[in-house]
Write a protein that holds these residues in place. Structure first.
Motif, short mmCIF file in Angstrom:
data_model
loop_
_atom_site.label_atom_id
_atom_site.label_comp_id
_atom_site.label_asym_id
_atom_site.label_seq_id
_atom_site.Cartn_x
_atom_site.Cartn_y
_atom_site.Cartn_z
N GLY B 41 0.80 -1.22 0.00
CA GLY B 41 0.00 0.00 0.00
C GLY B 41 0.83 1.26 0.00
N GLY B 42 2.09 1.16 0.41
CA GLY B 42 2.98 2.30 0.34
C GLY B 42 2.80 3.28 1.48
N LEU B 43 3.05 4.53 1.16
CA LEU B 43 3.04 5.60 2.16
C LEU B 43 1.65 5.73 2.79
CD1 LEU B 43 5.21 7.83 2.97
CD2 LEU B 43 3.82 9.38 1.58
N ALA B 44 1.61 6.00 4.09
CA ALA B 44 0.34 6.16 4.79
C ALA B 44 0.47 7.31 5.79
CB ALA B 44 -0.03 4.87 5.50
N PRO B 45 -0.65 7.89 6.18
CA PRO B 45 -0.57 8.96 7.19
C PRO B 45 0.03 8.41 8.48
CG PRO B 45 -2.75 8.86 6.19
CD PRO B 45 -2.03 7.64 5.74
N PRO B 46 0.84 9.19 9.15
CA PRO B 46 1.43 8.71 10.41
C PRO B 46 0.36 8.61 11.50
CG PRO B 46 1.95 11.02 10.08
CD PRO B 46 1.25 10.57 8.84
N GLU B 47 0.63 7.75 12.41
CA GLU B 47 -0.31 7.62 13.54
C GLU B 47 -0.19 8.86 14.40
OE1 GLU B 47 -1.06 4.60 17.29
OE2 GLU B 47 0.11 3.91 15.56
N LEU B 48 -1.28 9.57 14.55
CA LEU B 48 -1.24 10.84 15.29
C LEU B 48 -1.46 10.62 16.78
CD1 LEU B 48 -3.25 13.17 12.88
CD2 LEU B 48 -0.78 13.04 13.21
N LYS B 49 -0.64 11.28 17.57
CA LYS B 49 -0.84 11.28 19.02
C LYS B 49 -1.59 12.55 19.39
CE LYS B 49 3.61 9.02 19.69
NZ LYS B 49 5.00 9.19 20.15
N PRO B 50 -2.29 12.57 20.52
CA PRO B 50 -2.99 13.80 20.93
C PRO B 50 -2.00 14.95 21.09
CG PRO B 50 -3.64 11.92 22.27
CD PRO B 50 -2.48 11.47 21.46
N PHE B 51 -2.38 16.09 20.55
CA PHE B 51 -1.52 17.26 20.67
C PHE B 51 -1.57 17.82 22.08
CE2 PHE B 51 -2.42 17.74 15.98
CZ PHE B 51 -1.13 17.45 15.59
N GLY B 52 -0.55 18.59 22.42
CA GLY B 52 -0.58 19.39 23.64
C GLY B 52 -0.58 20.85 23.24
N SER B 53 -0.37 21.71 24.22
CA SER B 53 -0.31 23.14 23.91
C SER B 53 0.64 23.83 24.87
CB SER B 53 -1.71 23.77 23.98
OG SER B 53 -2.23 23.65 25.28
N ILE B 54 1.08 25.02 24.49
CA ILE B 54 1.97 25.84 25.33
C ILE B 54 1.33 27.22 25.46
CG2 ILE B 54 4.28 26.79 25.62
CD1 ILE B 54 5.27 24.73 23.54
N SER B 55 1.24 27.68 26.69
CA SER B 55 0.79 29.06 26.89
C SER B 55 1.79 29.75 27.82
CB SER B 55 -0.63 29.11 27.49
OG SER B 55 -0.61 28.62 28.81
N GLY B 56 1.75 31.07 27.83
CA GLY B 56 2.71 31.77 28.67
C GLY B 56 2.36 33.22 28.89
N ILE B 57 3.00 33.76 29.94
CA ILE B 57 2.88 35.18 30.27
C ILE B 57 4.25 35.80 30.09
CG2 ILE B 57 2.33 36.84 32.08
CD1 ILE B 57 -0.08 35.24 31.28
N ILE B 58 4.28 36.96 29.44
CA ILE B 58 5.54 37.65 29.20
C ILE B 58 5.47 39.03 29.85
CG2 ILE B 58 7.15 38.48 27.43
CD1 ILE B 58 5.59 36.62 25.46
N THR B 59 6.51 39.34 30.56
CA THR B 59 6.61 40.69 31.13
C THR B 59 7.84 41.37 30.54
OG1 THR B 59 7.84 39.82 33.02
CG2 THR B 59 5.45 40.11 33.28
N TYR B 60 7.73 42.68 30.32
CA TYR B 60 8.82 43.44 29.69
C TYR B 60 9.34 44.52 30.63
CZ TYR B 60 7.05 41.42 25.32
OH TYR B 60 6.64 40.55 24.34
N SER B 61 10.64 44.78 30.56
CA SER B 61 11.23 45.90 31.27
C SER B 61 12.38 46.45 30.43
CB SER B 61 11.73 45.46 32.65
OG SER B 61 12.79 44.53 32.52
N GLY B 62 12.91 47.58 30.84
CA GLY B 62 13.99 48.19 30.07
C GLY B 62 13.45 49.00 28.90
#
Lengths: 774, 175
Positions: B41-62
């Motif tokens: 059958g050849g090439l096939a879609p990869p088995e997908l794992k559940p995604f995660g996510s990244i969130s963040g808070i940024i503070t600035y100075s200077g």
């Protein structure tokens, strides 16, 4: 290359020319055969008769004394006569379409008549075709010292070839990676930039002026007589580009009776079976179509004048997103013979193509959509942003190849050939859809001329010499020379000489030398000297042992040398690029024999070894923070190739299989070269089931490359995922009178593969083709 | 198959042409069937794992840099430690946020559909010209030595402080 070296090479060339001419003049064979010594020489006469295998007279057979322009055509009683032949020993070729050519040696004695009788046997094999690439002159395929594969017009039609890659995919030792031709592992993948395979159209160099890529579309497919694929280095004959091999496309002549050919074809791409892929494209579950029509007409208007035209149009919805295409190709050729000794041919070609080029996918989980380098998150292209993995352009090309051949005497003729190949690429604005100007795209011209002298002192010996000059210039918004100009120039001069000697019993020796000089960046001149020598020994009429050595080189294309742009992708020019070079050695054995009952078997086994130096590859240069084409490494490629074909009498069936083993190694890393398959297999079979119906099958196999380019995989997702190629096509042909209908099932088992890095190969597709000839 | 071929010449001599054709057809299709059996059958879609996510808070100075040197500003999480700006081309080993706001005291971001795995060098990066590789870090994730893990179907939260008066060295000193 310094001036002193150029002078040295010129002296070497002058010495060789002098030596070769001296050899010719003082050779006994020349004195007997051709040289006018001032004494009256009484000529002789050859008479003969040609018959079929049932001994009935054979009318219309071509009889030619090899190495001369003496010949005749057999009459209704099968008889032929050739008069005024000088005393000597000659080789005679007796040939007719559909029959096994017959070769025989005969001797002419002064004032006497020599008589011979010939029987021609029916055949269907192509192995006895006359080819021209091997040494710039006609020679039999059986005795060519290098490996050559020939694709004839029938094979082109059988596979509905509308692009060059359709033709080459089933040639042993050739691996097509989308738009890159790879002969015996010579090329990796570089988006068809800097082809290591030279393409010739009717003997003229035919690579795009900007990138030196192989033009796949602009060919007169209904008027191609044959395509020859010469494997191994061939720069001694044709100069730059013939590093790994040469593709020679030979167009048809003019038939005595007018011929018109109309072809209609329609193809349907089957949607992929995985919803994970099709769901990510709105048209992913639709059947997509390719349709086309072509018209060709050829005729000889008078004995002195003939012409043909070939017009083709097609539209392709593509099986990938952003991969539509609309192409018009028009060709015309005229031939004029104002006198028996002068012939003029002019070939004109035009191409207009609008195409969305799919450059790279969006990953193995999204193979139908182009990817994006836009920095907008990891989940694919940013919304509403055009994917950078596609390139929309309008491409216009024009070629004009005039040529003149003048026969001075029976042993000397010369030809003067001109060539102009112009290219213009205009980008399409992604937002408005408008076609932008040439100033925003690329314009390039390759224009030049070549003169070739042919001296045939006897049927056993020939000399060919000539010189050429080509102006090469390309301008693009992506190019920048050292002076800041947007145009790159690379004029080239070449001179060449070759000789062929076959006076020793059954042994044919060919030698050649070519000198090429080219100007780089208006600042320096560089040069290459390319020698070549080959030997073939006809141990039997049907068995030939052969060996050849050749030098190849490729001058970097203007795109590789001058591309300097950071708008989309950081690339820095490298005007100091050196030519790639190769030295290839090959030895082999070839057999072509007619068995009892008219079966013909052809087999060829070759061992080859090629050493490459200064290979040019794009590489990420950390100090420049950009990519650059650099002379990266040296490498060796060794291997073997075996071809077997078996043709049954009366076109009842044919079978062929070719296997190529490629062992490549990077001399610096010791690793295999990237994108090279170690095993290549092609196989074809066709059977006439009934008088008007035949079935056929083609299969090709390419093993998974041992190495892939890791730099490309850094920024293109899953670009290192390349699997084995295993494709099987079926075809059914129905012929009745002037009409032929073919049904094709291509990639019949719907095997999914990677055509080249980050490019999904064609899924199963169905095609109907109707050919009308009258 | 061997029987068919070895007897072919015999059939031909007796003129049994059609029979010969079919004799040849059999091994042909046998070959095709064998080939089919070998297909995967050849090439096939990869088995997908559940995604995660990244969130963040940024503070600035200077002091913020001049506007003409702020071509872009994004949070970038790398699955490797870069040795050179050329490593920024390894887009397949990076997660990149959408553009951040400029001249603000604080900001936040969210990157979804992140393939789970470890990240070893992350922070806010400033693109100071139009050049594709003209990026430099202006503030780094410093908790746990800058290393964090994204788990399947979960969100990883990070915090970054950017002090424009004291930019982090690049390439990283530890390298």
């Amino acid at each position: 290359m310094s001036v002193r070296n150029i002078i040295s090479y010129c002296r070497l060339l002058r010495f060789l020319v002098t030596a070769l001419i001296a050899t010719a003049c003082f050779s006994p064979g020349v004195a007997v055969g051709q040289i006018n010594t001032g004494q009256a020489v009484k000529t002789g006469r050859l008479e003969g008769r040609v018959v079929h295998s049932d001994l009935s007279p054979f009318k219309g057979v071509n009889i030619l004394i090899e190495g001369t322009r003496f010949g005749d055509v057999s009459d209704e009683k099968g008889r032929f006569v050739i008069s005024d032949i000088r005393p000597g020993t000659y080789k005679l070729r007796v040939s007719a379409v559909g029959y096994q050519s017959h070769y025989t040696t005969f001797t002419i004695i002064s004032a006497e008549t020599t008589t011979i009788a010939v029987t021609l046997y029916e055949t269907t094999i192509q192995s006895e075709e006359i080819i021209v690439t091997a040494s710039r002159k006609e020679e039999r395929l059986l005795t060519v010292a290098q490996s050559v594969s020939v694709v004839d017009a029938q094979e082109l039609e059988n596979r509905n070839s509308i692009q060059l890659d359709d033709v080459l995919r089933y040639v042993p030792g050739v691996h097509i990676q989308e738009n890159q031709v790879n002969i015996r592992g010579s090329s990796g993948f570089a988006f068809n930039t800097g082809s290591r395979v030279l393409m010739l159209l009717d003997g003229m160099p035919f690579l795009t002026p900007d990138t030196d890529g192989v033009p796949f579309d602009i060919l007169p497919f209904s008027q191609i007589e044959r395509i020859e694929v010469l494997k191994g280095a061939g720069s001694a004959m044709y100069g730059s580009g013939s590093l790994g091999g040469t593709i020679q496309v030979i167009t048809s002549g003019f038939p005595d009776t007018p011929q018109t050919h109309i072809r209609l074809h329609a193809m349907a791409y089957e949607p992929v079976r995985y919803s994970e892929w099709s769901d990510k494209w709105d048209a992913g579950e639709d059947v997509r179509f390719r349709t086309g029509v072509s018209f060709a007409h050829a005729r000889r208007v008078s004995p002195k004048f003939g012409y043909w035209v070939d017009l083709a149009f097609r539209t392709d919805q593509g099986y990938l997103n952003y991969n539509t295409e609309r192409v018009f190709v028009g060709f015309g050729k005229i031939g004029w013979t104002p006198s028996p000794s002068v012939r003029i041919d002019v070939l004109l070609g035009l191409l207009d193509r609008k195409k969305d080029s799919f450059l790279f996918w969006n990953g193995q989980d999204d193979v139908l959509n182009p990817g994006s380098l836009s920095i907008g998150g990891s989940a694919g292209p940013a919304p509403d942003a055009p994917p950078s993995g596609t390139n929309d352009v309008v491409n216009n090309q024009i070629i004009l190849f005039p040529s003149l051949t003048h026969v001075i005497s029976e042993s000397f003729f010369y030809s003067v050939k001109g060539r102009v190949y112009g290219l213009g690429i205009r980008p399409i604005n992604n937002e408005t859809g408008d076609v932008e100007s040439f100033e925003d795209g690329t314009v390039g011209v390759r224009a030049g001329a070549e003169t070739q002298f042919n001296y045939l002192p006897s049927s056993m010996r020939s000399f060919t010499a000539g010189f050429s000059y080509d102006a090469l210039v390309a301008e693009s918004e992506f190019f920048e020379s050292s002076t800041g100009s947007r145009s790159g120039k690379q004029p080239e001069f070449a001179s060449f000489i070759q000789m062929e000697e076959s006076s020793i019993q059954n042994i044919r020796i060919t030698g050649g030398l070519r000198f090429d000089a080219y100007r780089v960046d208006n600042a320096r001149t560089e040069s290459q000297v390319s020698p070549r020598v080959s030997v073939s020994w006809s141990a039997r009429d049907f068995l030939v042992l052969r060996a050849s050595f050749g030098h190849g080189f490729r001058v970097p294309s203007i795109a590789e040398r001058y591309t300097n742009n950071r708008d989309f992708f950081p690339i820095v020019r490298n005007v100091d690029l050196r030519p790639e070079t190769s030295r290839s050695f090959e030895t082999g054995i070839r057999l072509s024999r007619v068995l009892d009952g008219g079966h013909q078997v052809y087999t060829d086994l070759a061992f080859f070894h090629t050493a490459y130096a200064d290979l040019i590859e794009p590489r990420l240069i950390p100090s420049l923070q950009a990519f650059q084409f650099v002379n990266l490494t040296s490498a060796t490629i060794s291997g073997l190739e075996s071809t077997i074909s078996w043709d049954f009498p009366g076109n009842a069936a044919s079978f062929s299989v070719g296997y190529t083993f490629i062992d490549s190694e990077d001399d610096e890393t010791g690793l295999p070269l990237p994108f090279r398959s170690q095993h290549l297999v092609v196989a074809s079979a066709s059977i006439a089931v009934l008088r008007s119906i035949s079935v056929g099958m083609d299969a090709r196999f390419a093993s998974e490359p041992e190495e892939v380019d890791s730099d490309f995989a850094l920024f293109v997702p899953d670009a290192d995922q390349i699997n084995t190629t295993k494709i099987v096509d079926f075809r059914l042909t129905y012929s009745r009178r002037a009409a032929t209908v073919r049904l094709h099932i291509k990639n019949a088992f719907d095997y999914y593969y990677v055509e080249r890095a980050a490019y999904f190969g064609m899924p199963r597709h169905f095609e109907i083709q109707v050919d009308l000839r009258f | 198959m061997i029987y068919s071929i070895t007897n072919f010449r015999l059939f031909s001599h007796f003129g049994l042409r059609r029979r010969v054709r079919w004799t040849f057809t059999v091994p042909l299709f046998l070959t095709a069937v064998l080939y089919l059996q070998g297909c995967d059958g050849g090439l096939a879609p990869p088995e997908l794992k559940p995604f995660g996510s990244i969130s963040g808070i940024i503070t600035y100075s200077g002091s913020w840099p001049p506007a003409d040197s702020l071509d872009d500003l994004r949070f970038i999480a790398m699955r490797f430690i870069p040795a050179d700006t050329a490593d920024f081309l390894q887009l397949n080993k990076m997660e990149i946020s959408s553009s951040l706001d400029l001249f603000v005291d604080t900001d936040s971001f969210l990157i979804e559909n992140v393939i789970p795995g470890g990240f070893f060098y992350s922070g806010v990066a400033q693109k100071f010209s139009i050049d594709l590789l003209a990026w430099r870090p202006v503030g780094l994730v410093e908790e746990n030595g800058g290393i964090f893990e994204v788990e399947p179907a979960s969100r990883t939260v990070v915090s970054i402080h950017v002090d424009f008066d004291h930019l982090p060295p690049f390439p990283p000193e530890s390298q």
